[in-house]
Design a protein around this motif. Structure first.
Motif, PDB file in Angstrom:
ATOM      1  N   LEU A   1      11.898  14.376   5.721  1.00 38.00           N
ATOM      2  CA  LEU A   1      12.392  14.373   7.096  1.00 38.00           C
ATOM      3  C   LEU A   1      13.032  15.705   7.460  1.00 38.00           C
ATOM      4  N   GLY A   2      13.696  16.311   6.462  1.00 37.54           N
ATOM      5  CA  GLY A   2      14.378  17.583   6.702  1.00 37.54           C
ATOM      6  C   GLY A   2      13.486  18.792   6.619  1.00 37.54           C
ATOM      7  N   GLY A   3      12.225  18.605   6.215  1.00 40.69           N
ATOM      8  CA  GLY A   3      11.287  19.717   6.144  1.00 40.69           C
ATOM      9  C   GLY A   3      11.329  20.496   4.848  1.00 40.69           C
ATOM     10  N   GLN A   4      12.097  20.006   3.845  1.00 35.18           N
ATOM     11  CA  GLN A   4      12.137  20.702   2.551  1.00 35.18           C
ATOM     12  C   GLN A   4      10.829  20.514   1.773  1.00 35.18           C
ATOM     13  N   VAL A   5      10.123  19.419   2.035  1.00 34.33           N
ATOM     14  CA  VAL A   5       8.790  19.179   1.475  1.00 34.33           C
ATOM     15  C   VAL A   5       7.857  18.792   2.616  1.00 34.33           C
ATOM     16  N   ASP A   6       6.545  18.909   2.376  1.00 30.71           N
ATOM     17  CA  ASP A   6       5.578  18.753   3.457  1.00 30.71           C
ATOM     18  C   ASP A   6       5.007  17.346   3.618  1.00 30.71           C
ATOM     19  N   SER A   7       4.770  16.674   2.482  1.00 26.10           N
ATOM     20  CA  SER A   7       4.035  15.412   2.552  1.00 26.10           C
ATOM     21  C   SER A   7       4.437  14.481   1.419  1.00 26.10           C
ATOM     22  N   MET A   8       3.937  13.241   1.501  1.00 24.51           N
ATOM     23  CA  MET A   8       4.268  12.252   0.482  1.00 24.51           C
ATOM     24  C   MET A   8       3.326  11.053   0.605  1.00 24.51           C
ATOM     25  N   PHE A   9       2.818  10.579  -0.535  1.00 21.50           N
ATOM     26  CA  PHE A   9       2.017   9.362  -0.568  1.00 21.50           C
ATOM     27  C   PHE A   9       2.985   8.200  -0.815  1.00 21.50           C
ATOM     28  N   ASP A  10       3.798   7.911   0.154  1.00 23.92           N
ATOM     29  CA  ASP A  10       4.939   7.014  -0.045  1.00 23.92           C
ATOM     30  C   ASP A  10       4.544   5.546  -0.028  1.00 23.92           C
ATOM     31  N   ASN A  11       5.381   4.706  -0.701  1.00 25.65           N
ATOM     32  CA  ASN A  11       5.256   3.262  -0.547  1.00 25.65           C
ATOM     33  C   ASN A  11       5.569   2.949   0.916  1.00 25.65           C
ATOM     34  N   LEU A  12       4.763   2.155   1.543  1.00 30.39           N
ATOM     35  CA  LEU A  12       4.875   1.906   2.980  1.00 30.39           C
ATOM     36  C   LEU A  12       6.273   1.473   3.444  1.00 30.39           C
ATOM     37  N   PRO A  13       6.955   0.527   2.770  1.00 25.01           N
ATOM     38  CA  PRO A  13       8.234   0.054   3.312  1.00 25.01           C
ATOM     39  C   PRO A  13       9.300   1.125   3.530  1.00 25.01           C
ATOM     40  N   SER A  14       9.354   2.133   2.659  1.00 23.60           N
ATOM     41  CA  SER A  14      10.422   3.126   2.811  1.00 23.60           C
ATOM     42  C   SER A  14      10.117   4.145   3.912  1.00 23.60           C
ATOM     43  N   SER A  15       8.835   4.323   4.256  1.00 16.30           N
ATOM     44  CA  SER A  15       8.469   5.267   5.317  1.00 16.30           C
ATOM     45  C   SER A  15       8.252   4.608   6.668  1.00 16.30           C
TER      46      SER A  15
ATOM     47  N   PRO B   1       0.837  -1.202   0.000  1.00 14.67           N
ATOM     48  CA  PRO B   1       0.000   0.000   0.000  1.00 14.67           C
ATOM     49  C   PRO B   1       0.869   1.248   0.000  1.00 14.67           C
ATOM     50  N   ASN B   2       0.258   2.363  -0.278  1.00 17.43           N
ATOM     51  CA  ASN B   2       0.913   3.646  -0.074  1.00 17.43           C
ATOM     52  C   ASN B   2       0.338   4.260   1.197  1.00 17.43           C
ATOM     53  N   VAL B   3       1.100   5.135   1.802  1.00 16.23           N
ATOM     54  CA  VAL B   3       0.644   5.800   3.026  1.00 16.23           C
ATOM     55  C   VAL B   3       0.972   7.291   2.920  1.00 16.23           C
ATOM     56  N   LEU B   4      -0.006   8.130   3.249  1.00 16.47           N
ATOM     57  CA  LEU B   4       0.236   9.570   3.275  1.00 16.47           C
ATOM     58  C   LEU B   4       0.973   9.887   4.567  1.00 16.47           C
ATOM     59  N   VAL B   5       2.202  10.366   4.430  1.00 16.31           N
ATOM     60  CA  VAL B   5       3.004  10.753   5.587  1.00 16.31           C
ATOM     61  C   VAL B   5       3.351  12.228   5.489  1.00 16.31           C
ATOM     62  N   VAL B   6       3.463  12.864   6.651  1.00 14.70           N
ATOM     63  CA  VAL B   6       3.793  14.291   6.694  1.00 14.70           C
ATOM     64  C   VAL B   6       4.902  14.515   7.706  1.00 14.70           C
ATOM     65  N   ASN B   7       5.553  15.642   7.579  1.00 11.76           N
ATOM     66  CA  ASN B   7       6.539  16.046   8.576  1.00 11.76           C
ATOM     67  C   ASN B   7       5.778  16.365   9.869  1.00 11.76           C
ATOM     68  N   PRO B   8       6.164  15.749  10.973  1.00 12.82           N
ATOM     69  CA  PRO B   8       5.411  15.933  12.221  1.00 12.82           C
ATOM     70  C   PRO B   8       5.396  17.363  12.758  1.00 12.82           C
ATOM     71  N   LYS B   9       6.218  18.224  12.196  1.00 12.38           N
ATOM     72  CA  LYS B   9       6.218  19.625  12.623  1.00 12.38           C
ATOM     73  C   LYS B   9       5.001  20.378  12.075  1.00 12.38           C
ATOM     74  N   LEU B  10       4.353  19.802  11.053  1.00 11.83           N
ATOM     75  CA  LEU B  10       3.173  20.438  10.483  1.00 11.83           C
ATOM     76  C   LEU B  10       1.965  20.207  11.390  1.00 11.83           C
ATOM     77  N   PRO B  11       0.975  21.096  11.323  1.00 13.74           N
ATOM     78  CA  PRO B  11      -0.119  21.058  12.297  1.00 13.74           C
ATOM     79  C   PRO B  11      -1.174  19.982  12.087  1.00 13.74           C
ATOM     80  N   PHE B  12      -1.348  19.453  10.872  1.00 11.07           N
ATOM     81  CA  PHE B  12      -2.468  18.544  10.643  1.00 11.07           C
ATOM     82  C   PHE B  12      -2.159  17.101  11.015  1.00 11.07           C
ATOM     83  N   LYS B  13      -3.238  16.424  11.513  1.00  6.83           N
ATOM     84  CA  LYS B  13      -3.091  15.033  11.970  1.00  6.83           C
ATOM     85  C   LYS B  13      -4.100  14.096  11.312  1.00  6.83           C
ATOM     86  N   THR B  14      -5.055  14.634  10.573  1.00  7.96           N
ATOM     87  CA  THR B  14      -6.062  13.818   9.899  1.00  7.96           C
ATOM     88  C   THR B  14      -6.155  14.205   8.430  1.00  7.96           C
TER      89      THR B  14
END
Length: 330
Positions: A200-214, A130-143
């Protein structure tokens, strides 16, 4: 009588090279593999494709009694690696980890220098994820709804990284934008690894990443999972909801990986590789690694023909999506 003997001698002289060649080819196939095999990955190290390739290569090495070397040839959303293998010698010593991206590329790119159907012989499916939407935890949204609201309040400012134009990661983002009416800036990279690094470094905000790499970063708390692109919750992320649960219906994307060889690779070689792949998939350590990393093994029988049919179905499916989203990489 003399002319008859001459004719037989001439006929033997003409057919002997072909007989010797056929005998040599048969012997080469019987002895396969007699030297190391190169498994080409069309992405950089660290992404899901690379993680899976190295896992399977290790088990294939044990099954085939020859070293299987993973070689990364990143660029152009895996087209560089695919073209390299399409032009390689069809003797089974250069194989390719094809992905969902190669079936998307058929419609996305107008000037491909290889044909993923005509230039390859399927060996077998390796895994789906699957893919998973992941974000930098410094951003305010959680849902998901937080994410949508932020995107609508900040059109074009929210960024979404991917492993390349036309990858399943990119296409997940594009589908999400279409279904939610949001304006999110796509930032392509040469593979999932570098994209995650910048996330991880905050240069981008989010990613619909393949689960294994995230997944390792999610487990470490350095990335925040928002939702998975699956119909049911993922075993590796039991507390992470699906997009359907979060109000975005019919948003299901499954990435997949298949082993392929150059077109014209002898059938006995394809059969040998398929048998070795299926034995590798059944190994307890591989099953455990799949569970740990979020991979799902293919159902049996996992044959070259079943991968061929699956590949064609994916090509047809993603052609419609590319057209609907009006996407092009040229």
């Amino acid at each position: 009588m003399k002319s008859k003997r001459f004719f037989k001698a001439a006929l033997l002289a003409a057919t002997l090279p072909a007989l010797m060649l056929n005998s040599t080819l048969a012997t080469a196939q019987d002895d396969y593999p007699s030297r190391p095999i190169t498994m080409v990955v069309g992405y950089s190290a660290g992404g899901a494709t690379d993680i899976l390739a190295r896992l399977i290569a290790k088990s294939l090495t044990e099954e085939l009694k020859q070293t299987v070397i993973v070689e990364n040839k990143a660029g152009a959303n895996s087209n560089i690696g695919a073209e390299y293998v399409a032009r390689a010698k069809n003797d089974g010593y250069t194989i390719y980890v094809g992905t969902i991206a190669n079936t998307i590329n058929r419609s996305l790119y107008k000037d491909l220098r290889y044909d993923f159907v005509k230039d390859f012989e399927p060996i077998g499916l390796m895994a789906t994820i699957p893919n998973v939407l992941v974000v930098n935890p410094k951003l305010p949204f959680k849902t998901v709804q937080d994410y949508i609201q932020y995107a609508k309040e900040n059109p074009g400012k929210l960024t979404c990284a991917s492993s390349g134009i036309g990858s399943s990661i990119n296409m997940s983002c594009e589908l999400f934008k279409i279904q939610t009416g949001t304006d999110i800036l796509h930032v392509p990279y040469r593979g999932s690894g570098p994209a995650v690094t910048d996330l991880l470094g905050g240069q981008v905000d989010s990613m619909f990443d393949n689960l294994p790499s995230s997944l390792p970063h999610i487990q470490a708390g350095t990335l925040r999972p928002i939702a998975t692109t699956t119909s049911k919750r993922v075993k590796a992320l039991p507390d992470t909801p699906t997009f359907a649960e979060e109000g975005v219906k019919d948003f299901v994307v499954q990435s997949w990986f298949g082993l392929n060889a150059p077109a014209g690779t002898p059938e006995p070689v394809i059969k040998r590789l398929n048998e070795a792949l299926n034995k590798a998939l059944a190994k307890p350590e591989v099953v455990a690694a799949y569970d740990k990393n979020g991979f799902t093994a293919p159902e049996q029988p996992n044959s070259p023909d079943s991968l061929k049919q699956y590949t064609q179905a994916e090509i047809d499916k993603w052609k419609l999506v590319v057209e609907k989203a009006n996407l092009s990489a040229n």
